[in-house]
Design a protein around this motif. Structure first.
Motif, PDB file in Angstrom:
ATOM      1  N   GLY A  12       0.849  -1.293  -0.025  1.00  0.00           N
ATOM      2  CA  GLY A  12       0.065   0.068   0.158  1.00  0.00           C
ATOM      3  C   GLY A  12       0.882   1.144   0.278  1.00  0.00           C
ATOM      4  N   ALA A  13       1.017   1.931  -1.158  1.00  0.00           N
ATOM      5  CA  ALA A  13       1.891   2.888  -1.185  1.00  0.00           C
ATOM      6  C   ALA A  13       0.979   4.156  -1.369  1.00  0.00           C
ATOM      7  N   ILE A  16      -0.016   6.812   4.000  1.00  0.00           N
ATOM      8  CA  ILE A  16       0.523   5.960   5.138  1.00  0.00           C
ATOM      9  C   ILE A  16       1.889   5.254   4.709  1.00  0.00           C
ATOM     10  N   GLY A  59       0.205  -6.259  -6.276  1.00  0.00           N
ATOM     11  CA  GLY A  59      -0.471  -6.417  -5.049  1.00  0.00           C
ATOM     12  C   GLY A  59       0.025  -7.770  -4.424  1.00  0.00           C
ATOM     13  N   ASP A  78      -6.220  -1.220   2.945  1.00  0.00           N
ATOM     14  CA  ASP A  78      -7.428  -0.486   3.795  1.00  0.00           C
ATOM     15  C   ASP A  78      -7.834  -1.926   4.775  1.00  0.00           C
ATOM     16  N   SER A  81      -9.009  -5.205   2.694  1.00  0.00           N
ATOM     17  CA  SER A  81      -8.022  -5.977   2.034  1.00  0.00           C
ATOM     18  C   SER A  81      -7.309  -6.810   3.161  1.00  0.00           C
ATOM     19  N   HIS A  85      -5.034 -10.317   2.986  1.00  0.00           N
ATOM     20  CA  HIS A  85      -3.165 -10.133   3.006  1.00  0.00           C
ATOM     21  C   HIS A  85      -2.707 -11.009   3.967  1.00  0.00           C
ATOM     22  N   THR A 100      -4.091  -0.858   9.242  1.00  0.00           N
ATOM     23  CA  THR A 100      -5.556  -0.552   8.737  1.00  0.00           C
ATOM     24  C   THR A 100      -6.431  -0.718   9.999  1.00  0.00           C
ATOM     25  N   VAL A 161      -5.742  12.530   4.917  1.00  0.00           N
ATOM     26  CA  VAL A 161      -6.363  11.232   4.961  1.00  0.00           C
ATOM     27  C   VAL A 161      -6.477  10.739   3.418  1.00  0.00           C
ATOM     28  N   ILE A 274       0.903   6.563  14.018  1.00  0.00           N
ATOM     29  CA  ILE A 274       0.655   5.316  13.777  1.00  0.00           C
ATOM     30  C   ILE A 274       2.050   4.663  13.258  1.00  0.00           C
TER      31      ILE A 274
HETATM   32  N1  LIG Z   1      -4.210   8.717   6.608  1.00  0.00           N
HETATM   33  C1  LIG Z   1      -4.406   8.454   8.065  1.00  0.00           C
HETATM   34  O1  LIG Z   1      -4.370   9.512   8.793  1.00  0.00           O
HETATM   35  C2  LIG Z   1      -4.304   7.110   8.623  1.00  0.00           C
HETATM   36  C3  LIG Z   1      -3.805   7.066   9.921  1.00  0.00           C
HETATM   37  C4  LIG Z   1      -3.727   5.658  10.378  1.00  0.00           C
HETATM   38  C5  LIG Z   1      -3.926   4.649   9.808  1.00  0.00           C
HETATM   39  N2  LIG Z   1      -4.492   4.812   8.648  1.00  0.00           N
HETATM   40  C6  LIG Z   1      -5.023   3.594   7.839  1.00  0.00           C
HETATM   41  O2  LIG Z   1      -4.060   3.380   6.812  1.00  0.00           O
HETATM   42  C7  LIG Z   1      -4.700   2.743   5.576  1.00  0.00           C
HETATM   43  C8  LIG Z   1      -4.307   3.554   4.335  1.00  0.00           C
HETATM   44  O3  LIG Z   1      -4.739   4.951   4.639  1.00  0.00           O
HETATM   45  P1  LIG Z   1      -4.251   6.122   3.720  1.00  0.00           P
HETATM   46  O4  LIG Z   1      -4.621   7.373   4.327  1.00  0.00           O
HETATM   47  O5  LIG Z   1      -2.576   5.971   3.325  1.00  0.00           O
HETATM   48  O6  LIG Z   1      -4.927   5.883   2.440  1.00  0.00           O
HETATM   49  P2  LIG Z   1      -4.322   5.926   0.777  1.00  0.00           P
HETATM   50  O7  LIG Z   1      -3.550   6.958   0.716  1.00  0.00           O
HETATM   51  O8  LIG Z   1      -5.645   5.724   0.103  1.00  0.00           O
HETATM   52  O9  LIG Z   1      -3.598   4.557   0.468  1.00  0.00           O
HETATM   53  C9  LIG Z   1      -4.002   3.308   0.418  1.00  0.00           C
HETATM   54  C10 LIG Z   1      -2.924   2.706  -0.520  1.00  0.00           C
HETATM   55  O10 LIG Z   1      -3.188   1.323  -0.555  1.00  0.00           O
HETATM   56  C11 LIG Z   1      -3.263   0.869  -1.946  1.00  0.00           C
HETATM   57  N3  LIG Z   1      -4.212  -0.369  -2.073  1.00  0.00           N
HETATM   58  C12 LIG Z   1      -5.384  -0.308  -1.349  1.00  0.00           C
HETATM   59  N4  LIG Z   1      -5.819  -1.773  -1.461  1.00  0.00           N
HETATM   60  C13 LIG Z   1      -4.776  -2.487  -2.209  1.00  0.00           C
HETATM   61  C14 LIG Z   1      -4.397  -3.562  -2.376  1.00  0.00           C
HETATM   62  N5  LIG Z   1      -5.544  -4.787  -2.161  1.00  0.00           N
HETATM   63  N6  LIG Z   1      -3.150  -4.225  -2.680  1.00  0.00           N
HETATM   64  C15 LIG Z   1      -2.235  -2.990  -3.049  1.00  0.00           C
HETATM   65  N7  LIG Z   1      -2.410  -1.898  -2.799  1.00  0.00           N
HETATM   66  C16 LIG Z   1      -3.715  -1.512  -2.382  1.00  0.00           C
HETATM   67  C17 LIG Z   1      -4.087   2.081  -2.588  1.00  0.00           C
HETATM   68  O11 LIG Z   1      -4.225   1.967  -3.811  1.00  0.00           O
HETATM   69  P3  LIG Z   1      -4.867   2.883  -5.134  1.00  0.00           P
HETATM   70  O12 LIG Z   1      -4.252   3.901  -4.953  1.00  0.00           O
HETATM   71  O13 LIG Z   1      -4.741   1.642  -6.256  1.00  0.00           O
HETATM   72  O14 LIG Z   1      -6.158   2.700  -4.464  1.00  0.00           O
HETATM   73  C18 LIG Z   1      -3.335   3.182  -2.027  1.00  0.00           C
HETATM   74  O15 LIG Z   1      -2.308   3.418  -2.576  1.00  0.00           O
HETATM   75  C19 LIG Z   1      -6.284   2.721   5.879  1.00  0.00           C
HETATM   76  O16 LIG Z   1      -6.639   1.545   6.245  1.00  0.00           O
HETATM   77  C20 LIG Z   1      -6.307   3.980   6.985  1.00  0.00           C
HETATM   78  O17 LIG Z   1      -7.364   3.647   7.907  1.00  0.00           O
HETATM   79  C21 LIG Z   1      -4.749   6.100   7.995  1.00  0.00           C
END
Ligand SMILES: NC(=O)c1ccc[n+]([C@@H]2O[C@H](COP(=O)([O-])OP(=O)(O)OC[C@H]3O[C@@H](n4cnc5c(N)ncnc54)[C@H](OP(=O)(O)O)[C@@H]3O)[C@@H](O)[C@H]2O)c1
Length: 294
Positions: A12-13, A16, A59, A78, A81, A85, A100, A161, A274
């Motif tokens: 997941g790039a 976070i 993936g 997320d 998923s 995984h 997640t 976010v 986190i």
């Molecule tokens: N941002 C925060 O403040 C925060 C803090 C703590 C925890 N979190 C948790 O961390 C997770 C990510 O959050 P984020 O804010 O970083 O969201 P994000 O920017 O949307 O990052 C998620 C990344 O994972 C990729 N992804 C999703 N499903 C995948 C899969 N099955 N295989 C490979 N790559 C996959 C997405 O790719 P695509 O671009 O193709 O969709 C996206 O690049 C969430 O579960 C969130 O609740 C976030």
């Protein structure tokens, strides 16, 4: 003799995952060998490539194919998923750190139950609001025989976010409430999250309101200070901005986390709290691996 760093992969790039990659670069105990996404043109994968890391857009299937190259995986995708995984990585004997809010994995808040890390291969880091609030509610739970109600309101700046976070807000609420309840033994718990679109973006913060029996302000403030000091050892931007004890028995504690500004500006302490926990957990495995090689 200098020990080898632990080989880690990031799944997941997004926000976070990218912030985590930058933080891993500073770790003496971790070496990121692979960044995994599902979309070659994603900003996070392109950035990782530019930083000199191996990437794949394949993936979980690609991660399984290359499983001989790493020992530990951070799941930053997320909640929907994550379980799949873990199902794929568990038989391979890998350690998974789940960033997640999926309910899978043993919940760890490093300053409270960090000693349990090595007994589990799938670690849940709860949520950013959970990592910020659980140390405080846990410390206060030791002061009161019963806590009828705790409410935790988390505010994160909307631009910090990503889509993955937005997709699993229900799971965020659920796991945060479970963690607060588990670590405080409160009878009732409510978690609320506000993704603030305000400009300038507000700094990440958590407001904790707790109903208690009559509370002694000096004892409460000392317990909160001590709990915060333990978190500051690995999250330097964590600080208490208010701690009030009312005659009614209500306790109010406000926490802010100023980020290091690694990937996003310093208002994004939600990434830092986190990811700092994730690195601390991974470094425990790294230290154990190094010790077993000696
Ligand atoms: N941002 C925060 O403040 C925060 C803090 C703590 C925890 N979190 C948790 O961390 C997770 C990510 O959050 P984020 O804010 O970083 O969201 P994000 O920017 O949307 O990052 C998620 C990344 O994972 C990729 N992804 C999703 N499903 C995948 C899969 N099955 N295989 C490979 N790559 C996959 C997405 O790719 P695509 O671009 O193709 O969709 C996206 O690049 C969430 O579960 C969130 O609740 C976030």
């Amino acid at each position: 003799m200098k020990s080898q760093p632990l080989r880690v992969a990031i799944l997941g790039a997004g926000y976070i995952g990218t912030d985590l990659l930058i933080k891993i670069q500073r770790s003496l105990h971790l070496q990121c060998v692979l960044v995994v996404g599902r979309n070659q043109v994603s900003a996070g994968l392109r950035r990782a490539l530019k930083m000199g890391y191996s990437i794949t857009d394949g993936g979980i299937a690609a991660l399984v194919d290359q499983s001989h190259t790493f020992d530990l995986v951070f799941d930053a995708t997320d909640a929907h998923s994550h379980q799949e995984h873990w199902n794929q990585l568990k038989p391979l004997g890998k350690v998974m750190i789940n960033l997640t809010p999926s309910r899978s994995g043993h919940m760890i808040a490093p300053s409270i139950n960090g000693d349990e890390i090595l007994n589990h291969a799938n670690i849940s880091l709860i949520s950013c609001g959970g990592q910020a609030s659980v140390p405080i509610v846990n410390a206060l739970s030791g002061l009161f025989p019963s806590i009828p109600y705790i409410e935790v309101v988390t505010t994160a700046a909307s631009p910090s976010v990503g889509r993955g976070t937005r997709l699993n807000l229900d799971e965020y609420i659920e796991i945060t409430e479970i963690a607060i309840s588990t670590f405080s033994k409160a009878s009732q718990v409510k978690a609320i999250v506000n993704l603030s679109p305000a400009k300038p973006p507000p700094i990440f913060r958590v407001a904790i309101s707790m109903m208690t029996d009559e509370a002694d302000p000096t004892t409460v403030k000392a317990a909160v200070r001590k709990a915060a000091a333990q978190v500051v050892t690995f999250v330097p931007g964590y600080h208490i901005t208010a701690c009030e004890v009312f005659k009614s028995g209500q306790v109010f504690v406000a926490v802010e986390v100023q980020g290091r500004g690694d990937y996003l500006p310093s208002y994004a302490g939600n990434l830092d709290i986190i990811n700092a926990a994730a690195i601390m957990v991974a470094e425990r495995y790294a230290t154990r691996a190094a010790a077993s090689c000696q």
